[in-house]
Design an enzyme around this catalytic site. Structure first.
Site, PDB file in Angstrom:
ATOM      1  N   SER A  94      14.327 -60.833  29.066  1.00 32.18           N
ATOM      2  CA  SER A  94      13.667 -59.608  29.542  1.00 32.18           C
ATOM      3  C   SER A  94      12.798 -59.906  30.756  1.00 32.18           C
ATOM      4  CB  SER A  94      12.797 -59.006  28.440  1.00 32.18           C
ATOM      5  OG  SER A  94      12.005 -57.983  29.016  1.00 32.18           O
TER       6      SER A  94
ATOM      7  N   HIS B  45      17.899 -58.629  30.610  1.00 27.63           N
ATOM      8  CA  HIS B  45      17.444 -57.373  29.987  1.00 27.63           C
ATOM      9  C   HIS B  45      16.454 -56.684  30.927  1.00 27.63           C
ATOM     10  CE1 HIS B  45      16.525 -54.948  26.318  1.00 27.63           C
ATOM     11  NE2 HIS B  45      15.273 -54.957  26.739  1.00 27.63           N
TER      12      HIS B  45
ATOM     13  N   ASP C 224      13.967 -53.526  31.316  1.00 27.66           N
ATOM     14  CA  ASP C 224      13.223 -52.506  30.560  1.00 27.66           C
ATOM     15  C   ASP C 224      12.781 -51.384  31.481  1.00 27.66           C
ATOM     16  OD1 ASP C 224      13.029 -53.463  27.800  1.00 27.66           O
ATOM     17  OD2 ASP C 224      12.006 -55.184  28.677  1.00 27.66           O
TER      18      ASP C 224
ATOM     19  N   MET D 176      10.995 -47.891  31.919  1.00 28.46           N
ATOM     20  CA  MET D 176       9.990 -47.041  31.245  1.00 28.46           C
ATOM     21  C   MET D 176       9.484 -45.988  32.213  1.00 28.46           C
ATOM     22  SD  MET D 176       7.782 -49.953  29.274  1.00 28.46           S
ATOM     23  CE  MET D 176       8.541 -51.452  28.642  1.00 28.46           C
TER      24      MET D 176
ATOM     25  N   HIS E 150      17.756 -51.275  29.149  1.00 35.53           N
ATOM     26  CA  HIS E 150      17.131 -50.582  28.004  1.00 35.53           C
ATOM     27  C   HIS E 150      16.313 -49.408  28.533  1.00 35.53           C
ATOM     28  CE1 HIS E 150      13.957 -51.095  24.516  1.00 35.53           C
ATOM     29  NE2 HIS E 150      14.559 -49.917  24.489  1.00 35.53           N
TER      30      HIS E 150
ATOM     31  N   MET F 185      13.887 -46.554  28.194  1.00 31.27           N
ATOM     32  CA  MET F 185      12.804 -45.945  27.391  1.00 31.27           C
ATOM     33  C   MET F 185      12.274 -44.781  28.206  1.00 31.27           C
ATOM     34  SD  MET F 185      11.172 -49.578  26.225  1.00 31.27           S
ATOM     35  CE  MET F 185      12.066 -50.432  27.514  1.00 31.27           C
TER      36      MET F 185
ATOM     37  N   MET G  35      14.320 -52.213  17.512  1.00 33.18           N
ATOM     38  CA  MET G  35      13.020 -52.573  18.092  1.00 33.18           C
ATOM     39  C   MET G  35      12.174 -53.236  17.006  1.00 33.18           C
ATOM     40  SD  MET G  35      13.039 -51.891  21.268  1.00 33.18           S
ATOM     41  CE  MET G  35      11.334 -52.392  21.551  1.00 33.18           C
TER      42      MET G  35
ATOM     43  N   ASP H  71      14.538 -56.811  19.672  1.00 29.32           N
ATOM     44  CA  ASP H  71      13.730 -56.782  20.904  1.00 29.32           C
ATOM     45  C   ASP H  71      12.262 -56.575  20.538  1.00 29.32           C
ATOM     46  OD1 ASP H  71      12.717 -56.390  23.458  1.00 29.32           O
ATOM     47  OD2 ASP H  71      13.785 -54.507  23.820  1.00 29.32           O
TER      48      ASP H  71
END
Ligand code: DX5
Ligand code: ZN
Length: 220
Positions: A9, A34, A36, A38, A67, A69, A138, A176
């Site tokens: 990540s 990975h 992330d 957001m 991923h 979010m 998660m 994760d």
């Protein structure tokens, strides 16, 4: 048991030297990167968007594991696919048309994955399991790196592994949040076969290769 895949990540990477950090992950045998994403709405934090994925795509040939979010992920999956995402994970929470979104991810040529937050039971994803290549469990509440692993999630990993074993299609189980050499063995024992880690890779005292080696050794 099949070897586990390691998805590093980059939330915990040093963005000033991103290329170097990703190349170190490659050299150390990391499997995926990975990313992330957001939006400050679905989770309190704001991070990176499609331009960042496109930057990573120019740096590496490793699969990009994105991923999301974010609220209304269906409005953005095309941009992430065009930017070079290989795997796109979307949350079950707050997404009433999740089946359509997962199908759209596949139609865009990416691998669809469904994510559950710690407060969401395994049963919530049973109807979409036949349509995904991976379930992301998660093991912290999403939003930030460096949080503590919630050990009660091991039971949920086991439940999802049991559900997945009934299906004709192979469904990977990714974990994760708070993954390090001490928390990983129980997660793998429960059925996880892809791990995400930020802190234990990018902030390891022996560097990125030290972090990746420690994770591999923990499950050897
Ligand atoms: C948290 C993110 C994670 C995070 C994991 O919302 O989904 O991917 O980067 O970081 P660590 O490994 O530090 O818990
Ligand atoms: Zn993540």
């Amino acid at each position: 048991m099949k070897p586990i895949l390691i998805s590093a990540s980059i939330l915990s990477a040093d963005f000033a030297i991103l290329k170097d950090q990703i190349q170190q992950v490659e050299a150390a045998g990391g499997d995926w990167i990975h990313v992330d994403v957001m939006d400050g709405q679905f989770v309190p934090n704001i991070t990176m968007g499609p331009m960042f994925v496109e930057t990573c795509r120019r740096i590496t040939n490793l699969p990009l594991d994105v991923h999301l979010m974010i609220e209304k992920p269906e409005n953005h999956i095309q941009a992430f696919a065009r930017a070079g995402a290989d795997i796109i994970s979307v949350h079950i929470e707050g997404n009433p048309n999740i089946h359509r979104t997962l199908q759209a991810i596949r139609d865009l040529g990416c691998s669809p994955s469904i994510v559950l937050n710690p407060g969401t039971p395994a049963s919530a994803i049973s109807a979409v399991l036949p349509f995904v290549d991976m379930v992301l469990v998660m093991t912290v509440n999403p939003g930030f790196g460096g949080q503590k692993y919630i050990p009660e999630m091991n039971q949920k990993i086991a439940e999802i592994a049991a559900m997945a074993s009934q299906l004709p299609n192979e469904v990977k189980i990714q974990v994760d949040g708070g993954i390090d050499a001490s928390t990983l063995p129980a997660a793998c024992q429960a059925g996880a076969n892809v791990l995400v880690s930020g802190t234990s890779i990018f902030c390891h005292p022996d560097g990125i290769s030290g972090g990746i080696n420690a994770l591999r050794q923990a499950v050897d």
